[in-house]
Design an enzyme around this catalytic site. Structure first.
Site, PDB file in Angstrom:
ATOM      1  N   LYS A 164      36.387  17.368  46.039  1.00 47.45           N
ATOM      2  CA  LYS A 164      35.263  16.738  46.708  1.00 47.45           C
ATOM      3  C   LYS A 164      35.691  16.161  48.057  1.00 47.45           C
ATOM      4  O   LYS A 164      36.806  15.654  48.210  1.00 47.45           O
ATOM      5  CB  LYS A 164      34.698  15.604  45.848  1.00 47.45           C
ATOM      6  N   HIS A 295      27.841  27.739  38.471  1.00 44.72           N
ATOM      7  CA  HIS A 295      28.137  26.316  38.565  1.00 44.72           C
ATOM      8  C   HIS A 295      28.342  25.710  37.184  1.00 44.72           C
ATOM      9  O   HIS A 295      27.467  25.757  36.322  1.00 44.72           O
ATOM     10  CB  HIS A 295      26.977  25.609  39.275  1.00 44.72           C
TER      11      HIS A 295
END
Length: 391
Positions: A164, A295
């Site tokens: 991230k 995902h």
């Protein structure tokens, strides 16, 4: 005579994550579904959400979906299309499609069990295994813990990893990306995910700084529904653009593809409404030479990945699979084999979807020290628990 649906029941499981995804997402929610037919058949499915709306999804299933599907032919594609016509005025995606997945997955499970095979076998397995990439919801990790995670990914044999980004200062993101690149070396793929934290101007500044680290893709830097901005971004980005976890219908995927606003689409099988729409979205991408990267949910997306015409990689968020969270009663429907140089997923061949959910609590690992502290009341109410609800 084709079998007809006679009932649908649901229950909610809330389970704390072994490695918190941050103060806003310390747990995941699974809405377990069981569907019955007039010939005695039973199908098991689920809906899923990590944060918002689990009780709303359950209510939609209980009060709007269950009565409507009674008497319908137990064919997943027929039911999906009729249910979409019924529900879409309540929202073009999100809660509606997440709830629909609970029915669609149960119907595919039923169909595979009737054929005495796994969903992978039913759909036609094309390959023995698929690559797994290491992923982490780790923006709240201090740099030291992020480096340790990257070291674990290398030891696990991941050829690709994702972290991230989106710190308040771009220099912090640069420091973290540089540190991970140093750990994984020049030959492994490195992806970054900004989770909609940036605007267009900041994204271009970030690409100027972070692009030098050899990025495989930049994921969801902008608001997921901002087609205009993504179109401009992809036109000028030196890094491939990935998005799709927050795109819920084939129509929106079509819009992004036709606008030439995306390089890699990332449909979440539950969020798009199940296996039926997922397969349609994949075919749309394939017809337009767009890469697919499913995902999350490796126990589900991994099974589907084995059936796709084009090879895809499966995302495995560290310690976040259903098996690792302790909510599977039996073995997992997939297994991940790891060597020092490779990490691959294969099917165990369990019937149907292979999911049997249980109430066994999962062990709790300590959260990263930098995670925002919760109030005493919140910690007491959320702590080490698995919550079940049938009401």
């Amino acid at each position: 005579m084709p079998a007809r649906i006679t009932g649908l029941t649901t229950r909610l499981i809330t389970v704390p994550l072994l490695r918190s995804w941050g103060a806003e997402a310390p747990e995941n929610h699974v809405i377990v579904t069981e569907l019955t037919t007039d010939d005695g058949g039973t199908g098991h499915g689920f809906s899923w959400t990590p944060t918002i709306g689990p009780r709303a999804v359950k209510a939609l299933l209980d009060y709007d979906i269950a009565p409507f599907i009674l008497g319908l032919e137990a064919n997943p594609e027929i039911v999906w299309d009729q249910l979409w016509k019924r529900l879409h005025e309540a929202g073009g995606g999100g809660l509606t499609t997440i709830a629909m997945a609970g029915v669609d997955l149960a119907l595919w499970d039923l169909k595979a069990r009737e054929a005495d095979t796994s969903v992978t076998g039913l759909l036609g397995q094309r390959r023995e295994s698929v690559e797994v990439y290491g992923s982490g919801v780790n923006l709240h990790y201090p740099l030291e813990q992020l480096v340790e995670q990257a070291q674990r990914w290398v030891a696990a044999g991941h050829h690709a990893v994702k972290i991230k980004v989106g710190k308040p200062e771009l220099r912090e993101d640069a420091e973290r990306v540089a540190a991970v690149r140093q750990i994984i070396g020049p030959d492994r793929l490195l992806m970054i995910d900004a989770n909609q934290r940036w605007d267009l101007a900041h994204t271009f500044r970030a690409l100027d700084v972070l692009g030098e680290y050899g990025l495989e893709w930049l994921e969801e830097p902008l608001r997921a529904d901002d087609l205009w901005a993504y179109r401009r971004l992809r036109k000028h980005s030196p890094v491939p653009i990935a998005l799709g976890e927050n795109v819920h219908t084939i129509y929106r995927f079509r819009d992004f593809i036709e606008a030439e606003a995306v390089d890699i689409i990332q449909p979440n099988i539950v969020r798009v409404g199940g296996i039926t729409p997922f397969r349609r979205i994949v075919e749309l991408a394939r017809a337009n030479s767009i890469r697919v990267a499913p995902h999350l949910l490796p126990e589900l997306s991994g099974q589907l990945a084995l059936t796709l015409a084009e090879a895809v990689s499966v995302e495995d968020v560290e310690d976040a699979s259903f098996e690792q969270l302790g909510i599977l009663a039996g073995p997992s429907p997939v297994q991940i084999s790891r060597t020092s140089t490779d990490s691959r997923l294969s099917s165990t061949g369990r019937p149907g979807l292979g999911f049997e959910f249980t109430g066994k609590p999962a062990p709790q690992l300590p959260a990263p020290e930098s995670a925002a502290p919760e109030s005493a009341e919140s910690a007491e109410s959320k702590g080490n628990r698995i919550e079940y609800s049938n009401s």
